[in-house]
Design a protein around this motif. Structure first.
Motif, PDB file in Angstrom:
ATOM      1  N   PRO A  22       0.624  -1.120  -0.085  1.00 31.85           N
ATOM      2  CA  PRO A  22      -0.069   0.053  -0.061  1.00 31.85           C
ATOM      3  C   PRO A  22       0.779   1.331  -0.011  1.00 31.85           C
ATOM      4  CG  PRO A  22      -0.133  -1.024   2.011  1.00 31.85           C
ATOM      5  CD  PRO A  22       0.561  -2.229   1.349  1.00 31.85           C
ATOM      6  N   LEU A  23       2.054   1.301   0.494  1.00 31.54           N
ATOM      7  CA  LEU A  23       2.790   2.457   0.486  1.00 31.54           C
ATOM      8  C   LEU A  23       3.452   2.677  -1.113  1.00 31.54           C
ATOM      9  CD1 LEU A  23       5.106   1.557   3.913  1.00 31.54           C
ATOM     10  CD2 LEU A  23       3.330   3.665   3.234  1.00 31.54           C
ATOM     11  N   ILE A  24       3.802   1.587  -1.575  1.00 32.32           N
ATOM     12  CA  ILE A  24       4.295   1.816  -2.891  1.00 32.32           C
ATOM     13  C   ILE A  24       2.864   2.371  -3.909  1.00 32.32           C
ATOM     14  CG2 ILE A  24       4.589   0.449  -5.215  1.00 32.32           C
ATOM     15  CD1 ILE A  24       6.098  -1.527  -3.450  1.00 32.32           C
ATOM     16  N   ALA A  25       1.743   2.000  -3.476  1.00 28.63           N
ATOM     17  CA  ALA A  25       0.586   2.442  -4.374  1.00 28.63           C
ATOM     18  C   ALA A  25       0.205   3.846  -3.949  1.00 28.63           C
ATOM     19  CB  ALA A  25      -0.392   1.518  -4.050  1.00 28.63           C
ATOM     20  N   ALA A  26       0.199   4.287  -2.623  1.00 27.25           N
ATOM     21  CA  ALA A  26       0.006   5.453  -2.226  1.00 27.25           C
ATOM     22  C   ALA A  26       1.072   6.382  -2.820  1.00 27.25           C
ATOM     23  CB  ALA A  26      -0.085   5.537  -0.761  1.00 27.25           C
ATOM     24  N   PHE A  27       2.273   6.141  -2.873  1.00 26.83           N
ATOM     25  CA  PHE A  27       3.420   7.049  -3.397  1.00 26.83           C
ATOM     26  C   PHE A  27       3.343   7.159  -4.756  1.00 26.83           C
ATOM     27  CE2 PHE A  27       5.678   5.951   0.829  1.00 26.83           C
ATOM     28  CZ  PHE A  27       4.967   6.705   1.367  1.00 26.83           C
ATOM     29  N   MET A  28       2.894   6.235  -5.616  1.00 25.97           N
ATOM     30  CA  MET A  28       2.534   6.040  -7.084  1.00 25.97           C
ATOM     31  C   MET A  28       1.454   6.954  -7.336  1.00 25.97           C
ATOM     32  SD  MET A  28       1.533   3.247  -9.565  1.00 25.97           S
ATOM     33  CE  MET A  28       0.632   3.533 -11.052  1.00 25.97           C
ATOM     34  N   ALA A  29       0.354   6.804  -6.738  1.00 27.91           N
ATOM     35  CA  ALA A  29      -1.028   7.646  -6.714  1.00 27.91           C
ATOM     36  C   ALA A  29      -0.835   9.176  -6.705  1.00 27.91           C
ATOM     37  CB  ALA A  29      -1.948   7.091  -5.953  1.00 27.91           C
ATOM     38  N   THR A  30       0.384   9.454  -5.708  1.00 25.54           N
ATOM     39  CA  THR A  30       0.722  11.118  -5.774  1.00 25.54           C
ATOM     40  C   THR A  30       1.623  11.385  -6.177  1.00 25.54           C
ATOM     41  OG1 THR A  30       1.709  10.467  -3.497  1.00 25.54           O
ATOM     42  CG2 THR A  30      -0.498  10.903  -3.292  1.00 25.54           C
ATOM     43  N   SER A  31       2.192  10.600  -7.185  1.00 25.39           N
ATOM     44  CA  SER A  31       3.519  11.073  -7.822  1.00 25.39           C
ATOM     45  C   SER A  31       4.684  11.414  -6.790  1.00 25.39           C
ATOM     46  CB  SER A  31       3.084  11.942  -8.820  1.00 25.39           C
ATOM     47  OG  SER A  31       2.052  11.605  -9.965  1.00 25.39           O
ATOM     48  N   ASP A  32       4.799  10.770  -5.682  1.00 23.59           N
ATOM     49  CA  ASP A  32       5.783  11.198  -4.938  1.00 23.59           C
ATOM     50  C   ASP A  32       7.081  10.334  -5.348  1.00 23.59           C
ATOM     51  OD1 ASP A  32       7.498  11.603  -2.885  1.00 23.59           O
ATOM     52  OD2 ASP A  32       5.757  12.038  -1.207  1.00 23.59           O
ATOM     53  N   MET A  33       7.617  10.421  -5.933  1.00 24.22           N
ATOM     54  CA  MET A  33       8.909   9.932  -6.465  1.00 24.22           C
ATOM     55  C   MET A  33      10.064   9.530  -5.570  1.00 24.22           C
ATOM     56  SD  MET A  33       8.017   8.531  -9.194  1.00 24.22           S
ATOM     57  CE  MET A  33       6.477   9.087 -10.480  1.00 24.22           C
ATOM     58  N   PRO A  34      10.424  10.480  -4.817  1.00 23.25           N
ATOM     59  CA  PRO A  34      11.200  10.270  -3.589  1.00 23.25           C
ATOM     60  C   PRO A  34      10.867   8.969  -2.758  1.00 23.25           C
ATOM     61  CG  PRO A  34      11.176  12.383  -3.883  1.00 23.25           C
ATOM     62  CD  PRO A  34      10.027  11.867  -4.902  1.00 23.25           C
ATOM     63  N   ARG A  35       9.675   9.272  -2.319  1.00 25.06           N
ATOM     64  CA  ARG A  35       9.099   8.197  -1.218  1.00 25.06           C
ATOM     65  C   ARG A  35       8.741   6.833  -2.066  1.00 25.06           C
ATOM     66  NH1 ARG A  35       4.835  10.839   2.577  1.00 25.06           N
ATOM     67  NH2 ARG A  35       5.334   9.597   4.166  1.00 25.06           N
ATOM     68  N   LEU A  36       8.418   7.013  -3.164  1.00 22.73           N
ATOM     69  CA  LEU A  36       8.036   5.822  -4.124  1.00 22.73           C
ATOM     70  C   LEU A  36       9.460   5.163  -4.250  1.00 22.73           C
ATOM     71  CD1 LEU A  36       6.404   4.061  -5.741  1.00 22.73           C
ATOM     72  CD2 LEU A  36       6.850   5.475  -7.801  1.00 22.73           C
ATOM     73  N   ASN A  37      10.342   5.857  -4.366  1.00 23.71           N
ATOM     74  CA  ASN A  37      11.663   5.017  -4.725  1.00 23.71           C
ATOM     75  C   ASN A  37      12.124   4.337  -3.240  1.00 23.71           C
ATOM     76  OD1 ASN A  37      14.786   4.820  -4.201  1.00 23.71           O
ATOM     77  ND2 ASN A  37      14.690   5.897  -6.283  1.00 23.71           N
ATOM     78  N   THR A  38      12.069   5.014  -2.232  1.00 21.28           N
ATOM     79  CA  THR A  38      12.296   4.384  -0.746  1.00 21.28           C
ATOM     80  C   THR A  38      11.258   3.204  -0.747  1.00 21.28           C
ATOM     81  OG1 THR A  38      12.703   6.329   0.149  1.00 21.28           O
ATOM     82  CG2 THR A  38      12.239   4.705   1.777  1.00 21.28           C
ATOM     83  N   ALA A  39       9.847   3.134  -0.975  1.00 26.32           N
ATOM     84  CA  ALA A  39       9.048   2.440  -0.789  1.00 26.32           C
ATOM     85  C   ALA A  39       9.451   1.031  -1.693  1.00 26.32           C
ATOM     86  CB  ALA A  39       7.314   2.720  -1.176  1.00 26.32           C
ATOM     87  N   LEU A  40       9.978   1.413  -2.782  1.00 29.26           N
ATOM     88  CA  LEU A  40      10.233   0.178  -3.517  1.00 29.26           C
ATOM     89  C   LEU A  40      11.429  -0.560  -2.987  1.00 29.26           C
ATOM     90  CD1 LEU A  40       9.617   1.834  -7.063  1.00 29.26           C
ATOM     91  CD2 LEU A  40       8.567  -0.178  -6.373  1.00 29.26           C
ATOM     92  N   GLU A  41      12.363   0.195  -2.543  1.00 33.48           N
ATOM     93  CA  GLU A  41      13.464  -0.324  -2.076  1.00 33.48           C
ATOM     94  C   GLU A  41      13.180  -1.022  -0.930  1.00 33.48           C
ATOM     95  OE1 GLU A  41      16.663  -0.289  -2.455  1.00 33.48           O
ATOM     96  OE2 GLU A  41      17.403   1.553  -3.732  1.00 33.48           O
ATOM     97  N   GLN A  42      12.094  -0.572  -0.009  1.00 28.08           N
ATOM     98  CA  GLN A  42      11.771  -1.446   1.028  1.00 28.08           C
ATOM     99  C   GLN A  42      11.141  -2.739   0.981  1.00 28.08           C
ATOM    100  OE1 GLN A  42       9.892   1.728   3.222  1.00 28.08           O
ATOM    101  NE2 GLN A  42      11.922   2.289   4.475  1.00 28.08           N
ATOM    102  N   GLY A  43      10.268  -2.619  -0.137  1.00 23.56           N
ATOM    103  CA  GLY A  43       9.638  -3.889  -0.501  1.00 23.56           C
ATOM    104  C   GLY A  43      10.361  -4.872  -1.276  1.00 23.56           C
ATOM    105  N   LEU A  44      11.488  -4.491  -1.982  1.00 25.67           N
ATOM    106  CA  LEU A  44      12.182  -5.469  -2.640  1.00 25.67           C
ATOM    107  C   LEU A  44      13.053  -6.207  -1.405  1.00 25.67           C
ATOM    108  CD1 LEU A  44      13.379  -3.600  -5.798  1.00 25.67           C
ATOM    109  CD2 LEU A  44      12.089  -5.460  -5.617  1.00 25.67           C
ATOM    110  N   ASP A  45      13.523  -5.199  -0.568  1.00 23.90           N
ATOM    111  CA  ASP A  45      14.268  -5.875   0.646  1.00 23.90           C
ATOM    112  C   ASP A  45      13.403  -6.812   1.294  1.00 23.90           C
ATOM    113  OD1 ASP A  45      16.412  -4.437   0.144  1.00 23.90           O
ATOM    114  OD2 ASP A  45      16.173  -2.750   1.515  1.00 23.90           O
TER     115      ASP A  45
END
Length: 263
Positions: free
Chosen positions: A60-83
């Motif tokens: 849901p964090l990846i999705a939320a930051f995608m929906a708001t086009s918050d690329m820095p936080r999307l980047n972090t959420a993707l990193e955390q998701g892959l981790d």
């Protein structure tokens, strides 16, 4: 590409649900579980899980930051998701699916960000699991429409009808053939994960509260517990956005009230 008690006693709520489904963003009452090995509905006789896994929390964090086009936080959420164990395919599928809810531009931008993240991780010596593609060929033509209609009927608890579809029947054709066909027939991401992504994106989007409520109900019906969805709201509050968390909490309370479950 969206409430049996409500249908009989709350026409206003039923209409909201119908409108949500008409947009492909909501689920109606009586959903049966997705019939896959990866994401069966949780039998009510089994103890409900109370927490989302680390991998589920990332969705849901990846999705939320995608929906708001918050690329820095999307980047972090993707990193955390892959981790946390998301495969590249998992993350990619989440971002592809969400075009149906927040649009192609945000989906394309987010996919570019995922490519950047994966390449940067490779440069640091991290090898993420590629994941898998759908295990079966997606049907086409009449077979695709039949499969999509069956998925829609299963998710909605019965054939979808109503004034919106009488007014614009083509929208239901698009829902059946594309959202419930092309997308939901892809079995490389389970339905619980798809609902977590959709809830995250809608929670971050003001003005789609009826659809968010419908997807909270759908999340319960595909096997996520009330406790897990409360945990989702807490994750949004702690690591996402306060307003998104508030919208999610309100929608969950409404969905639980409609389902008769304890909040």
């Amino acid at each position: 590409m969206t409430m049996n008690n409500a249908r009989s006693s709350r026409p206003r709520t039923a209409l909201s649900a119908l409108l949500a489904i008409s947009l492909g963003l909501g689920m109606a009452p009586g959903i049966a579980a997705q019939n896959t090995e990866e994401s069966p509905a949780m039998p009510r006789t089994q103890p409900a899980l109370t927490k989302l896994s680390a991998k589920q929390q990332a969705i849901p964090l990846i999705a939320a930051f995608m929906a708001t086009s918050d690329m820095p936080r999307l980047n972090t959420a993707l990193e955390q998701g892959l981790d946390a164990g998301l495969t590249i395919s998992d993350a990619r599928e989440i971002l592809v699916q969400l075009y149906a809810y927040v649009g192609f531009p945000r989906s394309l931008n987010a996919l570019n960000e995922l490519m950047t993240v994966v390449e940067a991780r490779k440069q640091r010596g991290l090898q993420d699991a590629p994941g898998r593609e759908p295990s079966r060929t997606i049907a086409t033509g009449d077979a695709l429409l039949a499969a999509g209609t069956a998925n829609q009927t299963r998710i909605s608890g019965g054939p979808v009808k109503g004034p919106v579809f009488d007014f614009a029947p083509v929208i239901n054709q698009f829902l059946q053939a594309h959202l419930f066909g092309d997308i939901f027939e892809r079995d490389n991401l389970d339905w619980q994960s798809r609902e977590l992504a959709t809830v995250g994106a809608l929670a971050a989007t003001p003005g789609v509260e009826p659809q968010l409520r419908s997807h909270m109900s759908a999340s319960l019906r595909v096997g996520l517990s009330a406790e897990q969805l409360h945990h989702l709201c807490a994750v949004l509050a702690e690591r996402g956005d306060e307003q998104s968390a508030r919208r999610a909490s309100t929608a969950l309370a409404q969905a639980l009230a409609l389902s008769g479950e304890k909040s």
